[in-house]
Design an enzyme around this catalytic site. Structure first.
Site, PDB file in Angstrom:
ATOM      1  N   ARG A   1      -3.997  -4.810   7.563  1.00 45.05           N
ATOM      2  CA  ARG A   1      -5.075  -3.864   7.894  1.00 45.05           C
ATOM      3  C   ARG A   1      -6.288  -4.595   8.446  1.00 45.05           C
ATOM      4  O   ARG A   1      -6.958  -4.119   9.364  1.00 45.05           O
ATOM      5  CB  ARG A   1      -5.484  -3.070   6.649  1.00 45.05           C
ATOM      6  CG  ARG A   1      -4.493  -2.033   6.212  1.00 45.05           C
ATOM      7  CD  ARG A   1      -5.000  -1.300   4.997  1.00 45.05           C
ATOM      8  NE  ARG A   1      -4.979  -2.113   3.793  1.00 45.05           N
ATOM      9  CZ  ARG A   1      -5.821  -1.977   2.771  1.00 45.05           C
ATOM     10  NH1 ARG A   1      -6.797  -1.092   2.828  1.00 45.05           N
ATOM     11  NH2 ARG A   1      -5.703  -2.734   1.705  1.00 45.05           N
TER      12      ARG A   1
ATOM     13  N   ASP B   1      -7.027   1.647   7.631  1.00 45.88           N
ATOM     14  CA  ASP B   1      -5.697   2.193   7.882  1.00 45.88           C
ATOM     15  C   ASP B   1      -5.778   3.709   8.026  1.00 45.88           C
ATOM     16  O   ASP B   1      -6.860   4.310   7.931  1.00 45.88           O
ATOM     17  CB  ASP B   1      -4.697   1.776   6.794  1.00 45.88           C
ATOM     18  CG  ASP B   1      -5.008   2.330   5.419  1.00 45.88           C
ATOM     19  OD1 ASP B   1      -5.802   3.293   5.303  1.00 45.88           O
ATOM     20  OD2 ASP B   1      -4.458   1.805   4.428  1.00 45.88           O
TER      21      ASP B   1
ATOM     22  N   TYR C   1       6.030  -8.627   8.606  1.00 50.32           N
ATOM     23  CA  TYR C   1       5.724  -7.197   8.705  1.00 50.32           C
ATOM     24  C   TYR C   1       5.962  -6.706  10.125  1.00 50.32           C
ATOM     25  O   TYR C   1       5.719  -7.430  11.099  1.00 50.32           O
ATOM     26  CB  TYR C   1       4.255  -6.928   8.365  1.00 50.32           C
ATOM     27  CG  TYR C   1       3.861  -7.245   6.949  1.00 50.32           C
ATOM     28  CD1 TYR C   1       3.963  -6.287   5.943  1.00 50.32           C
ATOM     29  CD2 TYR C   1       3.366  -8.501   6.615  1.00 50.32           C
ATOM     30  CE1 TYR C   1       3.591  -6.578   4.638  1.00 50.32           C
ATOM     31  CE2 TYR C   1       2.983  -8.797   5.313  1.00 50.32           C
ATOM     32  CZ  TYR C   1       3.104  -7.829   4.330  1.00 50.32           C
ATOM     33  OH  TYR C   1       2.731  -8.125   3.044  1.00 50.32           O
TER      34      TYR C   1
ATOM     35  N   ASP D   1       0.833  -1.197   0.000  1.00 53.19           N
ATOM     36  CA  ASP D   1       0.000   0.000   0.000  1.00 53.19           C
ATOM     37  C   ASP D   1       0.871   1.252   0.000  1.00 53.19           C
ATOM     38  O   ASP D   1       2.016   1.220   0.473  1.00 53.19           O
ATOM     39  CB  ASP D   1      -0.892   0.027   1.242  1.00 53.19           C
ATOM     40  CG  ASP D   1      -1.973  -1.040   1.206  1.00 53.19           C
ATOM     41  OD1 ASP D   1      -2.338  -1.470   0.096  1.00 53.19           O
ATOM     42  OD2 ASP D   1      -2.439  -1.443   2.288  1.00 53.19           O
TER      43      ASP D   1
END
Length: 300
Positions: A181, A82, A68, A40
């Site tokens: 997310r 988000d 992550y 993203d």
């Protein structure tokens, strides 16, 4: 012409993955570049690019597990799950104060392991041939189907409580296709206070580490990872003779060679260190399911 190989890029925030590819095409002087998994615009971290003939390897890299580092804000929901989205709900101070560390730990545990996850509405998933985020921006009510993913690690490294909510610093190991997310959203929903993602950084894609990645500005000055190196790291390696390499490139099978490969696929590497192709079993034989061009880049 650019060399053939794999580039590891540390994507900055504020750029789309398409933006990174466009910059790489300009910097490396070729149009033939693709990536192995979108990040993203808000996210930073490891983006894996295939250059020239090595774009053929991307199909074997897209499905690799990811790691992550993220920050989740509990107590506030957004329409995109988000920080780029519009706030849709906010928990009051009393409700936030009632959320205990034990409740958070229980919510995290419930989202660890094999889970069923509904992707975020504002995502790149195609619905009827169009991206979900395009439909959402047009006000179309998008319903995405749940998918099975695996979160093998969901660890809280630190937490803070403040006026904006409860912030959790986490590290997540997960299968390809997992939406971080959506984990933030679902953790907040389970706690009854809502939640969204405020920071995200991808640190690993399979065996590849963001520590070895180049910035987008330095990409043209960094050597590419050789296809043979990348394919061997991901799939395992079978060394073949020059004669076997020639046969594989001509579509012939290696008779009775199946025992030389332990997994479902492997990199066939010739005596010069070049990737011949990706081997597959055909009964007791081996055959190249995908051949590579003969001129490759050099490993770092």
């Amino acid at each position: 012409m650019a060399s053939s190989g794999i580039a590891l890029v540390d994507k900055p925030g504020g750029m789309t993955s398409h933006d990174v590819v466009a910059r790489a095409r300009k910097g490396l002087g070729t149009r033939k570049i693709g990536h192995a998994g979108t990040l993203d615009p808000m996210a930073t971290g490891l983006l894996v690019l295939g250059v020239e003939g090595a774009t053929r390897l991307l199909t074997f890299l897209v499905g690799l597990d990811k790691t992550y580092e993220a920050t989740i804000r509990l107590g506030v929901s957004t329409d995109s799950d988000d920080a780029d989205g519009v706030e849709t709900a906010r928990a009051d101070a009393a409700t936030l104060a009632a959320v205990t560390p034990e409740a958070i730990a229980s919510g995290v545990a419930a989202l660890t392991g094999p889970i069923s996850q509904i992707p975020s509405t504002v995502s790149a998933i195609k619905v009827g041939g169009r991206r979900a985020y395009d439909l959402a921006r047009e006000g179309v009510d998008v319903e995405l189907k749940a998918r099975s993913v695996t979160v093998s690690r969901f660890e809280v490294l630190g937490s803070r409580r403040g006026e904006e909510g409860i912030e959790l610093d986490v590290v997540i190991d997960c299968s390809s296709g997992t939406y971080i997310r959506a984990l933030a959203r679902d953790l907040g929903a389970a706690l009854g206070i809502g939640g969204h993602l405020i920071a995200l950084r991808r640190t690993h894609v399979g065996p590849f580490d963001v520590a070895r990645a180049a910035s987008i500005d330095d990409l043209a000055d960094r050597p590419l990872l050789a296809p043979a190196h990348v394919a061997s790291a991901v799939l395992g390696r079978v060394d073949v003779t020059a004669e076997e390499a020639r046969d594989l490139r001509h579509g012939k099978r290696l008779s009775g060679a199946g025992a030389r490969m332990t997994g479902d696929a492997a990199a066939a590497v010739d005596p010069a260190g070049e990737l011949v192709g990706i081997l597959e079993r055909r009964g007791a034989d081996l055959k190249s399911g995908m051949n590579m061009p003969t001129t490759q880049g050099e490993a770092r």
